[in-house]
Design a protein around this motif. Sequence first.
Motif, PDB file in Angstrom:
ATOM      1  N   MET A   1       0.848  -1.176   0.000  1.00 38.55           N
ATOM      2  CA  MET A   1       0.000   0.000   0.000  1.00 38.55           C
ATOM      3  C   MET A   1       0.895   1.241   0.000  1.00 38.55           C
ATOM      4  O   MET A   1       1.856   1.326   0.746  1.00 38.55           O
ATOM      5  N   ASP A   3       2.077   5.238   0.487  1.00 39.87           N
ATOM      6  CA  ASP A   3       1.971   6.164   1.618  1.00 39.87           C
ATOM      7  C   ASP A   3       0.670   6.959   1.565  1.00 39.87           C
ATOM      8  O   ASP A   3       0.034   7.182   2.593  1.00 39.87           O
ATOM      9  N   ALA A   5      -2.198   6.059   0.129  1.00 38.68           N
ATOM     10  CA  ALA A   5      -3.307   5.160   0.470  1.00 38.68           C
ATOM     11  C   ALA A   5      -3.352   4.898   1.973  1.00 38.68           C
ATOM     12  O   ALA A   5      -4.430   4.859   2.579  1.00 38.68           O
ATOM     13  N   LYS A   6      -2.189   4.747   2.602  1.00 40.47           N
ATOM     14  CA  LYS A   6      -2.129   4.551   4.054  1.00 40.47           C
ATOM     15  C   LYS A   6      -2.659   5.770   4.786  1.00 40.47           C
ATOM     16  O   LYS A   6      -3.405   5.649   5.763  1.00 40.47           O
ATOM     17  N   SER A   7      -2.281   6.946   4.319  1.00 35.80           N
ATOM     18  CA  SER A   7      -2.742   8.186   4.942  1.00 35.80           C
ATOM     19  C   SER A   7      -4.251   8.340   4.823  1.00 35.80           C
ATOM     20  O   SER A   7      -4.931   8.733   5.783  1.00 35.80           O
ATOM     21  N   MET A   8      -4.786   8.033   3.656  1.00 32.54           N
ATOM     22  CA  MET A   8      -6.230   8.118   3.452  1.00 32.54           C
ATOM     23  C   MET A   8      -6.961   7.117   4.335  1.00 32.54           C
ATOM     24  O   MET A   8      -8.000   7.442   4.932  1.00 32.54           O
ATOM     25  N   ASP A   9      -6.420   5.924   4.448  1.00 33.16           N
ATOM     26  CA  ASP A   9      -7.021   4.907   5.307  1.00 33.16           C
ATOM     27  C   ASP A   9      -6.988   5.342   6.772  1.00 33.16           C
ATOM     28  O   ASP A   9      -7.971   5.193   7.498  1.00 33.16           O
ATOM     29  N   LEU A  10      -5.872   5.907   7.196  1.00 39.18           N
ATOM     30  CA  LEU A  10      -5.752   6.382   8.574  1.00 39.18           C
ATOM     31  C   LEU A  10      -6.735   7.521   8.851  1.00 39.18           C
ATOM     32  O   LEU A  10      -7.380   7.551   9.908  1.00 39.18           O
ATOM     33  N   ARG A  12      -9.621   7.991   7.478  1.00 39.01           N
ATOM     34  CA  ARG A  12     -10.938   7.375   7.580  1.00 39.01           C
ATOM     35  C   ARG A  12     -11.102   6.661   8.920  1.00 39.01           C
ATOM     36  O   ARG A  12     -12.128   6.789   9.578  1.00 39.01           O
ATOM     37  N   LYS A  13     -10.062   5.939   9.352  1.00 36.16           N
ATOM     38  CA  LYS A  13     -10.130   5.209  10.621  1.00 36.16           C
ATOM     39  C   LYS A  13     -10.254   6.139  11.816  1.00 36.16           C
ATOM     40  O   LYS A  13     -10.997   5.852  12.751  1.00 36.16           O
ATOM     41  N   LYS A  16     -13.843   7.402  11.922  1.00 39.75           N
ATOM     42  CA  LYS A  16     -14.762   6.356  12.397  1.00 39.75           C
ATOM     43  C   LYS A  16     -14.588   6.080  13.891  1.00 39.75           C
ATOM     44  O   LYS A  16     -15.556   5.761  14.578  1.00 39.75           O
TER      45      LYS A  16
END
Length: 84
Positions: A1, A3, A5-10, A12-13, A16
């Motif tokens: 993944m 960087d 994509a990781k930032s976007m996922d983080l 979002r997390k 949430k």
Amino acid sequence: MSDLAKSMDLMRKVFKKYAKEDGKLNKQELTTLLTTELGLQAGDKEANKVMDKMFKDLDADKSGFVEFVEYATFVATVSCFLES
């Protein structure tokens, strides 16, 4: 993944984590997110005024909640200022 994509996922997390089941941040949830994740101050009268103003400004559609799109816009804006 990547960087990015990781930032976007983080991002979002984190949203949430504080938004709980309804998928939106109320004023208290936003305050908790900002104080915990960004170290902003809350609790005294002046800090509470700042938090109230931030909530009003972020709640662009005046729904009484900060939805993910409003939160993502905030994160992107802050990121731009950090780059300057």
